[in-house]
Every structure is written in structure tokens, then in C-alpha cells.
Design a protein around this motif. Structure first.
Motif, PDB file in Angstrom:
ATOM      1  N   PRO A 355      44.043  39.308  40.198  1.00  0.00           N
ATOM      2  CA  PRO A 355      43.474  40.057  41.467  1.00  0.00           C
ATOM      3  C   PRO A 355      43.080  38.631  42.060  1.00  0.00           C
ATOM      4  N   ARG A 356      43.409  39.621  43.450  1.00  0.00           N
ATOM      5  CA  ARG A 356      43.217  38.650  44.367  1.00  0.00           C
ATOM      6  C   ARG A 356      42.540  39.217  46.083  1.00  0.00           C
ATOM      7  N   VAL A 357      41.165  38.928  46.561  1.00  0.00           N
ATOM      8  CA  VAL A 357      41.046  39.544  47.735  1.00  0.00           C
ATOM      9  C   VAL A 357      40.605  38.708  49.171  1.00  0.00           C
ATOM     10  N   THR A 358      41.094  39.181  49.732  1.00  0.00           N
ATOM     11  CA  THR A 358      40.987  38.674  50.692  1.00  0.00           C
ATOM     12  C   THR A 358      39.573  39.306  52.057  1.00  0.00           C
ATOM     13  N   PHE A 359      38.606  38.531  52.498  1.00  0.00           N
ATOM     14  CA  PHE A 359      37.986  39.496  52.703  1.00  0.00           C
ATOM     15  C   PHE A 359      37.363  39.313  54.098  1.00  0.00           C
ATOM     16  N   THR A 360      38.278  40.765  54.908  1.00  0.00           N
ATOM     17  CA  THR A 360      38.641  41.290  55.856  1.00  0.00           C
ATOM     18  C   THR A 360      37.564  41.967  56.248  1.00  0.00           C
ATOM     19  N   ASN A 361      38.188  42.804  57.770  1.00  0.00           N
ATOM     20  CA  ASN A 361      37.138  44.339  57.404  1.00  0.00           C
ATOM     21  C   ASN A 361      37.946  45.149  57.747  1.00  0.00           C
ATOM     22  N   PRO A 362      38.736  46.139  56.960  1.00  0.00           N
ATOM     23  CA  PRO A 362      38.368  45.790  56.105  1.00  0.00           C
ATOM     24  C   PRO A 362      38.763  44.474  55.041  1.00  0.00           C
ATOM     25  N   GLU A 363      38.299  45.216  53.352  1.00  0.00           N
ATOM     26  CA  GLU A 363      38.358  43.893  52.389  1.00  0.00           C
ATOM     27  C   GLU A 363      40.384  43.767  52.439  1.00  0.00           C
ATOM     28  N   VAL A 364      40.917  42.892  51.977  1.00  0.00           N
ATOM     29  CA  VAL A 364      42.478  43.297  51.574  1.00  0.00           C
ATOM     30  C   VAL A 364      42.405  43.157  50.122  1.00  0.00           C
ATOM     31  N   LEU A 428      37.858  47.118  43.767  1.00  0.00           N
ATOM     32  CA  LEU A 428      38.719  48.975  43.247  1.00  0.00           C
ATOM     33  C   LEU A 428      39.341  47.812  42.419  1.00  0.00           C
ATOM     34  N   ILE A 429      40.199  46.878  43.019  1.00  0.00           N
ATOM     35  CA  ILE A 429      41.259  46.465  42.071  1.00  0.00           C
ATOM     36  C   ILE A 429      41.360  46.238  40.651  1.00  0.00           C
ATOM     37  N   HIS A 430      40.189  45.971  40.427  1.00  0.00           N
ATOM     38  CA  HIS A 430      40.468  45.698  39.365  1.00  0.00           C
ATOM     39  C   HIS A 430      40.534  46.526  38.132  1.00  0.00           C
ATOM     40  N   GLU A 431      40.496  47.350  38.417  1.00  0.00           N
ATOM     41  CA  GLU A 431      40.474  48.715  37.268  1.00  0.00           C
ATOM     42  C   GLU A 431      41.825  49.086  37.364  1.00  0.00           C
ATOM     43  N   ILE A 432      43.210  48.849  38.792  1.00  0.00           N
ATOM     44  CA  ILE A 432      44.895  48.313  38.413  1.00  0.00           C
ATOM     45  C   ILE A 432      44.997  47.403  37.307  1.00  0.00           C
ATOM     46  N   ALA A 433      44.245  45.960  37.518  1.00  0.00           N
ATOM     47  CA  ALA A 433      44.375  45.112  37.188  1.00  0.00           C
ATOM     48  C   ALA A 433      44.252  45.118  35.711  1.00  0.00           C
ATOM     49  N   PHE A 434      42.897  46.023  34.964  1.00  0.00           N
ATOM     50  CA  PHE A 434      42.647  46.253  33.713  1.00  0.00           C
ATOM     51  C   PHE A 434      43.389  47.151  32.820  1.00  0.00           C
ATOM     52  N   LEU A 445      45.798  56.095  34.189  1.00  0.00           N
ATOM     53  CA  LEU A 445      44.327  56.282  35.516  1.00  0.00           C
ATOM     54  C   LEU A 445      44.782  57.564  35.820  1.00  0.00           C
ATOM     55  N   ALA A 446      45.835  58.023  36.460  1.00  0.00           N
ATOM     56  CA  ALA A 446      46.088  59.465  36.837  1.00  0.00           C
ATOM     57  C   ALA A 446      45.232  60.798  35.876  1.00  0.00           C
ATOM     58  N   ALA A 460      43.174  57.111  41.496  1.00  0.00           N
ATOM     59  CA  ALA A 460      43.497  58.048  40.429  1.00  0.00           C
ATOM     60  C   ALA A 460      44.395  58.753  41.895  1.00  0.00           C
ATOM     61  N   GLY A 461      44.080  59.165  42.849  1.00  0.00           N
ATOM     62  CA  GLY A 461      44.947  59.974  43.409  1.00  0.00           C
ATOM     63  C   GLY A 461      46.306  58.879  43.678  1.00  0.00           C
ATOM     64  N   ALA A 462      45.790  57.893  43.575  1.00  0.00           N
ATOM     65  CA  ALA A 462      47.758  56.559  43.793  1.00  0.00           C
ATOM     66  C   ALA A 462      47.860  57.078  42.153  1.00  0.00           C
ATOM     67  N   ALA A 463      47.843  56.326  41.792  1.00  0.00           N
ATOM     68  CA  ALA A 463      48.589  56.656  40.534  1.00  0.00           C
ATOM     69  C   ALA A 463      49.134  58.627  40.638  1.00  0.00           C
ATOM     70  N   SER A 464      48.525  59.917  41.052  1.00  0.00           N
ATOM     71  CA  SER A 464      48.946  60.896  40.664  1.00  0.00           C
ATOM     72  C   SER A 464      50.322  60.650  41.592  1.00  0.00           C
TER      73      SER A 464
END
Length: 467
Positions: A355-364, A428-434, A445-446, A460-464
Motif C-alpha cells: 500500500p502507498r499513500v500520497t498526502f494531498t488534499n484529499p489523500e490518494v 482505508l486502503i489497508h482493508e483492500i491490502a489485507f 469485503l462485499a 463494501a460499496g465498491a466491492a458490491s
């Protein structure tokens, strides 16, 4: 193992996340270890990169919160200002807290029984290093010297001068305007910081989008948010020259089909990528091979062309993240001891789930492959999207920006990648990473119950919502 003064089993060059992890791991397995550091103890991350940058960005976020949308919460306030000197002073306090005023690594090394030396390391031969005219020998080495900025060959750039992220950490006052050459994570984070405090920012990006490693859809949303904050973003742009213009600088560039465009700025920052920091080690004396671009030739078990020399972290040519550097350090530390003990087994780096994060506004934030990469690999995929603005939590926070996007293998329904832009994206990205790490189907996830109202419901919304 037979040992003497200035004779070691393992010498680690570099005390950053990779280097100290390697040293700690090797020492725990019984090796006599020396760590050599030419710069700040602990490397760049806690001293001039990750930690101080995030401290500055937190100040910027607080400033936005109290100046732009208080009325949405029924709150009013008087005039709000800022002191750049105080912002920098608070950043320094955070650095001192994290690094124990620069003494954390030496203190830990002493506790672990690891010896340390300050100075520039140079290979004299395959088993000898010179530091400040003193010789140190070892049976094996770990090179963890990190990476340095790549400076593009732009006419006038070096002659007129430019700043890097390190220079910003020592800045006394804000410029009124700045051109940032490069459009990666470092560029976008500093563009976020500067623009929040009224600096006119221009990003000059050679590639078709900023954040080129991110999913194009997410990168385009990030571009839109930067532009909303007043940042001028130029893509498909080749910077040609930097010239003196009175007390300012004139930057000339080609933007797509538009030739010889100009902007006038107070300062120019270079954030155009990194290259391995090995040029001063005299690797040829150690019989370590590099390619025609000066990059180390490294195997997946982090061994160089010299069998007794391993690498870890940014210098090894992989991901340029502190979290991957720490993992690589542990791998190199284990493998170098296995080499000394003549064990054939080797740990290998596994970077499938990073996982990676870019701390913009908002985060990516992201993990795994993008939809474009899936296409290039000719994978049949399903894509799930969920707008963060549809969440009850986003409505209550008065910030409905953002998107969660999940890439799924159509046949196996295993997750290939996840991409998020929005508030708390880095968490949030760590749920997908896990889910990717344990190799579960997207349906898990869904169907998993997510708390309401929370940002995690978007996963869950994206996974569904696969199509």
C-alpha cells in the motif's frame, strides 16, 4: 566467529529504515555489526522527508479547516492568520520528538550492541571500508545508502539554482510563487502545502498525468482537486530552460503542442524522481557491478554481483517507501548472516501487496495494479466503484469528495488492485491490502458488515458494484 578491533562480521552503510533494520536483524542472529552513517542518524524519512512533510501538511490541513468551511458547521470565527516561522518551529518539534533530537538510532544501537561510526564510507577493496581515514573490515556488507534526487538536464537550472524538499525544511519564508518540476508524490504534497498558504504553484510534469503510478481516473481527480486549490498543472510538459528575470526566474517549457511557454516565479523546486545513492562509494573497488545508469544489479534476495554484499531500501531499485525499506532491511540482514553461515536458503522480497499513500488534499492511496495495467497484461477484470460522497459519514463531515475503485480478476474474483481518493484514504486502503494479502475473494469485503456511518462502507460499496 573470530573478531578484533575494527573487524566485523557485517558492516551496514546507512542508518535509515533499511539500514538499521538490517543491522538489528543481523545482530540478533549473533553477528558483530557496525553501522556507518554520513548524514543524519535515522536517514531522510524522520529528519527531512516523511515525518516533517506530514507535520507541515497537518498545519496546512488545520489552516484550511478554520478558514474555508467553518460556516458549514454553524461556527464563526474572527480573522485567522498563520506564522510560517511558527509552522516550521512546530515541524522541528515533531522531528525532535521522533528522532530524540537525533539520538534515537545511536541510543538503540548501543542497547542492541551495534557499533556506530559517523562519516562517509568508501570501499578500499572487497572487504575494507575507509571512514575519515580509518579502516574497517568485514566479511559481508549491506548497502542501505538510500536515493538522491535526479536532476534533469535543463538549461540554466544548475547555474541559477533550485531547491529540493530538503531545502524547504530549512526555509525561512514562503516564496510568492514556485514552479515544481515533476508531478509525483513529493511534488503534489508540496503543491498542496504551498498553495494552502497562498503561494502560486505551477507543476510541470513530463508525463501525461501527475501521480503517474496511480490509476488514471484517480490521478485526474487529484489534478482537479489541486487546480481547485489554485495550483496550475501542466502535463505532457518538457521544461526547457530556467533564466534570470530580474530577481525572479523565468521557466520556459513545451506543453503538448504549445511551444515555448513561459512562467515567471520566485523559486524553482526539483522533484523529478530519484536515483541510487552510490556514486561516492567506489563500488568498483568492491567488484560491485552497476548498469549504464549507475543502478545496482540486485537479485530478489537483495544480493549484488559481489556475493558478500547485499542491499536494502531505496538504493536497491524497488519501491521508494519507508515501509518497504524496513522489510527489505530485515531480508538483507537475514540473508547476509545466512551467507556468512554458508546456508543456501535465502529470503526473497515479495512486493505484490504494497500500500502507498500520497498526502494531498484529499489523500490518494493505492495497492496493486491499475485498470490500465490490467489491460496491458490482457487480464479480464471487473471494476467496482463507489463515490465517497454517497456515504452518510461524508455528508456529516461536509466533505463529499472522493472515490473508491477496486480491480478484480473476472474469473477468480480475487482483488488485483485498489485505488482511493478521499478523506482517510491512507487508512482505508489497508482493508483492500489485507484482502489481497490473504488472497480472499472480493465477495468477502462485499458481505462483511461495516460500521455505519463510516468511510469504510465505501470499500463494501465498491466491492458490491462490480461491472
Amino acid at each position: 566467529m573470530k573478531r578484533g578491533k575494527n573487524k566485523f562480521d557485517v558492516i551496514v552503510i546507512g542508518s535509515g529504515s533499511a539500514g538499521f533494520s538490517a543491522a538489528e536483524t543481523a545482530q540478533a542472529r549473533g553477528a558483530k555489526v557496525l553501522v556507518i552513517e554520513s548524514g543524519d542518524w535515522g536517514g531522510e524519512c524522520p529528519n527531512s522527508a516523511c515525518i516533517p512533510t506530514k507535520a507541515l501538511l497537518k498545519s496546512a490541513k488545520r489552516y484550511r479547516e478554520v478558514t474555508k468551511n467553518l460556516e458549514d458547521f454553524g461556527i464563526s470565527a474572527g480573522s485567522v492568520g498563520f506564522s510560517f516561522a511558527n509552522i516550521m518551529a512546530e515541524k522541528n518539534k515533531i522531528v525532535d520528538l521522533i528522532t530524540s533530537h537525533g539520538q534515537k538510532i545511536p541510543r538503540l544501537a548501543k542497547e542492541f550492541g551495534i557499533q556506530t561510526v559517523k562519516g562517509k564510507a568508501v570501499f578500499l577493496d572487497q572487504n575494507t571500508i575507509v571512514v575519515e581515514k580509518k579502516k574497517y573490515t568485514a566479511k559481508a556488507f549491506v548497502i542501505a545508502t538510500g536515493a538522491i534526487d535526479f536532476i534533469p538536464p535543463i538549461a540554466g537550472l544548475t547555474e541559477l539554482g533550485f531547491i529540493s524538499y530538503k531545502d524547504i525544511m530549512k526555509m525561512k519564508k514562503l516564496p510568492k510563487s514556485i514552479a515544481i518540476i515533476g508531478g509525483g508524490a513529493v511534488s503534489c504534497e508540496f503543491a498542496t502545502f504551498f498553495s494552502t498558504f497562498g503561494v502560486k504553484v505551477h507543476i510541470l510534469q513530463l508525463d501525461p498525468t501527475i501521480l503517474i503510478r496511480e490509476d488514471v481516473e484517480i490521478a485526474n481527480l487529484a489534478t482537479h482537486e489541486l487546480m481547485k486549490n489554485g495550483v496550475e498543472v501542466y502535463v505532457d510538459t518538457k521544461t526547457l530552460s530556467v533564466e534570470k528575470y530580474g530577481r525572479r526566474k523565468r521557466v520556459t517549457f513545451d506543453e503538448g503542442k504549445h511551444q515555448r511557454e513561459h512562467i515567471i516565479v520566485d523559486e524553482v523546486m526539483v522533484a523529478a524522481g530519484k536515483r541510487a545513492n552510490v556514486s561516492e562509494l567506489k563500488l568498483e573497488n568492491a567488484k560491485v557491478k552497476v548498469d549504464d545508469r549507475g543502478r545496482l544489479k540486485v537479485t530478489e534476495d537483495l544480493q549484488t554481483s559481489a556475493k558478500h554484499i547485499f542491499t536494502a531500501g531505496d538504493v536497491s531499485g524497488g519501491f521508494l517507501f519507508t515501509h518497504t525499506a524496513r522489510t527489505e532491511g530485515a531480508i538483507a540482514g537475514n540473508n547476509v548472516v545466512n551467507f556468512l553461515e554458508k546456508q543456501k536458503s535465502r529470503l526473497k522480497r515479495d512486493m505484490r501487496v504494497v500500500p502507498r499513500v500520497t498526502f494531498t488534499n484529499p489523500e490518494v492511496a493505492s495497492v496493486g495494479i491499475t485498470s490500465d495495467t490490467a489491460g496491458m497484461l490482457k487480464k479480464e477484470v471487473l471494476i467496482g466503484r463507489f463515490p465517497i460522497g454517497a456515504l452518510g459519514r461524508a455528508v456529516t463531515e461536509r466533505d463529499r469528495r472522493g472515490l473508491v475503485k477496486i480491480i478484480v480478476d473476472k474469473k477468480t474474483r480475487k482483488i488485483l488492485g485498489g485505488h482511493i481518493i478521499g478523506e482517510r484514504a491512507g487508512e482505508l486502503i489497508h482493508e483492500i491490502a489485507f484482502a489481497m494479502e490473504v488472497d480472499c475473494r472480493v465477495d468477502v469485503l462485499a458481505n462483511m458488515i461495516h460500521a455505519y456511518p463510516s468511510y469504510s462502507e465505501a470499500i463494501a460499496g465498491a466491492a458490491s458494484s462490480l461491472e
